[in-house]
Scaffold this motif. Structure first.
Motif, PDB file in Angstrom:
ATOM      1  N   ILE A  99      -5.172  88.154 136.300  1.00 28.20           N
ATOM      2  CA  ILE A  99      -5.986  87.943 135.100  1.00 28.20           C
ATOM      3  C   ILE A  99      -6.151  89.228 134.300  1.00 28.20           C
ATOM      4  O   ILE A  99      -6.098  89.218 133.062  1.00 28.20           O
ATOM      5  CB  ILE A  99      -7.365  87.384 135.498  1.00 28.20           C
ATOM      6  N   SER A 100      -6.340  90.345 134.984  1.00 31.84           N
ATOM      7  CA  SER A 100      -6.555  91.609 134.276  1.00 31.84           C
ATOM      8  C   SER A 100      -5.357  91.991 133.418  1.00 31.84           C
ATOM      9  O   SER A 100      -5.515  92.633 132.373  1.00 31.84           O
ATOM     10  CB  SER A 100      -6.852  92.727 135.278  1.00 31.84           C
ATOM     11  N   ALA A 101      -4.157  91.607 133.840  1.00 29.94           N
ATOM     12  CA  ALA A 101      -2.963  91.934 133.056  1.00 29.94           C
ATOM     13  C   ALA A 101      -2.876  91.073 131.800  1.00 29.94           C
ATOM     14  O   ALA A 101      -2.424  91.540 130.750  1.00 29.94           O
ATOM     15  CB  ALA A 101      -1.710  91.767 133.914  1.00 29.94           C
ATOM     16  N   LEU A 138       0.566  97.452 140.524  1.00 30.62           N
ATOM     17  CA  LEU A 138       1.072  98.781 140.182  1.00 30.62           C
ATOM     18  C   LEU A 138       1.485  98.847 138.714  1.00 30.62           C
ATOM     19  O   LEU A 138       1.227  99.846 138.026  1.00 30.62           O
ATOM     20  CB  LEU A 138       2.255  99.138 141.081  1.00 30.62           C
ATOM     21  N   HIS A 139       2.134  97.795 138.214  1.00 37.30           N
ATOM     22  CA  HIS A 139       2.470  97.758 136.785  1.00 37.30           C
ATOM     23  C   HIS A 139       1.196  97.806 135.940  1.00 37.30           C
ATOM     24  O   HIS A 139       1.142  98.493 134.913  1.00 37.30           O
ATOM     25  CB  HIS A 139       3.259  96.485 136.467  1.00 37.30           C
ATOM     26  N   LEU A 140       0.163  97.082 136.371  1.00 39.77           N
ATOM     27  CA  LEU A 140      -1.101  97.067 135.635  1.00 39.77           C
ATOM     28  C   LEU A 140      -1.740  98.454 135.619  1.00 39.77           C
ATOM     29  O   LEU A 140      -2.193  98.928 134.565  1.00 39.77           O
ATOM     30  CB  LEU A 140      -2.051  96.054 136.271  1.00 39.77           C
ATOM     31  N   TYR A 141      -1.784  99.120 136.775  1.00 40.14           N
ATOM     32  CA  TYR A 141      -2.408 100.445 136.843  1.00 40.14           C
ATOM     33  C   TYR A 141      -1.673 101.442 135.956  1.00 40.14           C
ATOM     34  O   TYR A 141      -2.302 102.249 135.253  1.00 40.14           O
ATOM     35  CB  TYR A 141      -2.424 100.961 138.282  1.00 40.14           C
ATOM     36  N   LEU A 142      -0.340 101.394 135.984  1.00 43.93           N
ATOM     37  CA  LEU A 142       0.428 102.310 135.145  1.00 43.93           C
ATOM     38  C   LEU A 142       0.196 101.989 133.668  1.00 43.93           C
ATOM     39  O   LEU A 142       0.048 102.900 132.839  1.00 43.93           O
ATOM     40  CB  LEU A 142       1.914 102.225 135.485  1.00 43.93           C
ATOM     41  N   GLY A 143       0.142 100.706 133.332  1.00 45.40           N
ATOM     42  CA  GLY A 143      -0.128 100.332 131.945  1.00 45.40           C
ATOM     43  C   GLY A 143      -1.479 100.833 131.469  1.00 45.40           C
ATOM     44  O   GLY A 143      -1.606 101.353 130.349  1.00 45.40           O
TER      45      GLY A 143
END
Length: 463
Positions: free
Chosen positions: A106-108, A74-79
């Motif tokens: 990894i994506s983050a 969720l943090h990644l999607y918001l970022g």
């Protein structure tokens, strides 16, 4: 639980396929039935963003994080959303929160690398190395981590170690491909075809096609050219649409010239016109032109000569070592299997260079060549030359493009940011890897000699 995961996986695939409205409908229905989870809320927010509803998407993701503050995805999607909304500082904080919650995300880590270098001795490298060495993961998953480790170490001036990470990443990806997918191939006999083969077919169409084709290998400067062109209100950057490749799919181009195939040629021309106008939309001005930058168009440009000789073509090229290292360091999502091997890159460079020279000499279309090095050193001069090539009057030429950036962060495997100033900072980057690139340049030289021997008429050979 297994059935729920299966449904979630179907929704994720639908999201990847661009079926945003369907995903939104299904997630809304499941949430209304009380099937709440971080994964479901994340899909709901991403579907809203896909439907161009960013305010609602952001509200959804922030609400989800209030419920599930330890969910790294969720943090990644918001970022990612905030980054696209040009809020880089907030986006970076989200990416950092994502890896605090889940160091294996990894994506983050990749997202953080878009903003700043990561130390070579850090939690990032520990997590990525564990990922790369986990033989329970697929070669693709291992390679993703290895590519990032390569960038981290090279940005820390540990070139030998970084290059070895890239070598291992490319080897893992190459091992997943069939042999015929590891080469950049040209249609047989293409480079020896006479100019007459691509002459316009009479009576096919009198309707101009609104395309502007920017062609070349990946990393050759196509995106920078598109960024310059897209600043003009009469030019719409479409990205890698591959309209020429799609129109040419399954066609015998030589057969189109036969008298009995005239209607087939007209149908292909209509397909190109319809696809271009569909993308531009009904609201576009009649003078608006669509820019297509797909590298897959390059071997098929002869179709435009035969059917739409008025379409302008911009060919992009780059110094061999610089382009080669950019290809080797780039993790392509699909295609470009030749980039996983240095010798394969060398042969691809030779073939693409020969093809660019061939099209420039044989197409009836207006052709303009852009050298990456000239563009990087003189973006204003390059932009003005492009506008003149496209017939834009002086009072239609937009304001000067941004010149070279004195600061800013670049890496050869990253896609060019069309909003950023054009920089010459990467020129000469390949010199750091001159010894590692020798096999690539040797393969290029060998392939150039082979192509010259194959495509030189017997009476013109010196032997």
């Amino acid at each position: 639980m297994a059935a729920r995961n299966k449904r979630l996986n179907r929704l994720k695939q639908a999201l990847r396929d661009g079926h945003f409205a369907d995903v939104l409908t299904q997630t809304r229905a499941r949430l209304s039935r009380g099937e709440e989870s971080a994964a479901l809320l994340g899909l709901h927010g991403r579907a809203l963003e896909g439907l161009q509803r960013p305010d609602e998407a952001e509200a959804c993701l922030r609400d989800a994080l209030a419920r599930y503050p330890e969910d790294g995805h969720l943090h990644l999607y918001l970022g990612n959303l905030l980054e696209r909304r040009e809020q880089p500082e907030q986006a970076l904080r989200c990416f950092q929160a994502a890896t605090r919650c889940d160091p294996g995300l990894i994506s983050a880590w990749r997202a953080q690398l878009r903003h700043h270098p990561l130390p070579a001795d850090s939690q990032a490298t520990v997590s990525l190395l564990a990922h790369a060495l986990d033989n329970n993961l697929s070669p693709l998953a291992q390679a993703r981590a290895l590519f990032l480790l390569g960038q981290i170490h090279i940005e820390a001036d540990r070139d030998a170690t970084g290059f070895e990470f890239y070598r291992q990443a490319n080897r893992r990806l190459a091992g997943t491909l069939q042999s015929d997918a590891k080469e950049y191939r040209l249609p047989p006999g293409l480079l020896s075809s006479p100019r007459e083969r691509w002459a316009p077919i009479p009576g096919v169409t009198s309707t101009p096609c609104p395309l502007v084709v920017v062609a070349g290998l990946p990393r050759s400067g196509k995106s920078l050219v598109e960024a310059l062109l897209s600043r003009h209100p009469g030019l719409h950057g479409g990205g890698e649409l591959a309209l020429v490749r799609k129109a040419a799919a399954g066609l015998d181009l030589h057969g189109l010239r036969q008298p009995g195939q005239r209607e087939s040629a007209r149908q292909v021309s209509r397909q190109l016109l319809r696809a271009s106008h569909d993308i531009l939309g009904r609201q576009a001005d009649a003078s608006t032109r669509l820019v297509d930058t797909s590298p897959a168009n390059l071997p098929r440009l002869g179709l435009l000569g035969m059917l739409q000789p008025e379409v302008p073509i911009i060919l992009c090229r780059r110094e061999a070592a610089e382009l080669g290292i950019a290809l080797y360091f780039k993790h392509f999502r699909t295609g470009h299997g030749y980039s996983y091997n240095l010798a394969g890159i060398g042969r691809a460079l030779a073939r693409a260079e020969s093809l660019i020279d061939y099209w420039a000499a044989h197409l009836p279309n207006p052709v303009h060549i852009v050298d990456y090095e000239t563009l990087a050193r003189d973006p204003l001069g390059t932009a003005n030359a492009l506008y003149r090539f496209l017939g834009l009057a002086p009072d239609e030429i937009p304001a000067s493009p941004p010149l070279q950036a004195a600061t800013g962060r670049l890496f050869p495997s990253r896609s060019d940011d069309p909003r950023a100033p054009i920089s010459d900072a990467l020129l000469g980057f390949a010199q750091r890897f001159s010894s590692q690139l020798r096999p690539m340049l040797a393969a290029r030289d060998s392939e150039q000699r082979k192509l010259l021997a194959q495509n030189t008429p017997a009476e013109g050979r010196s032997d």
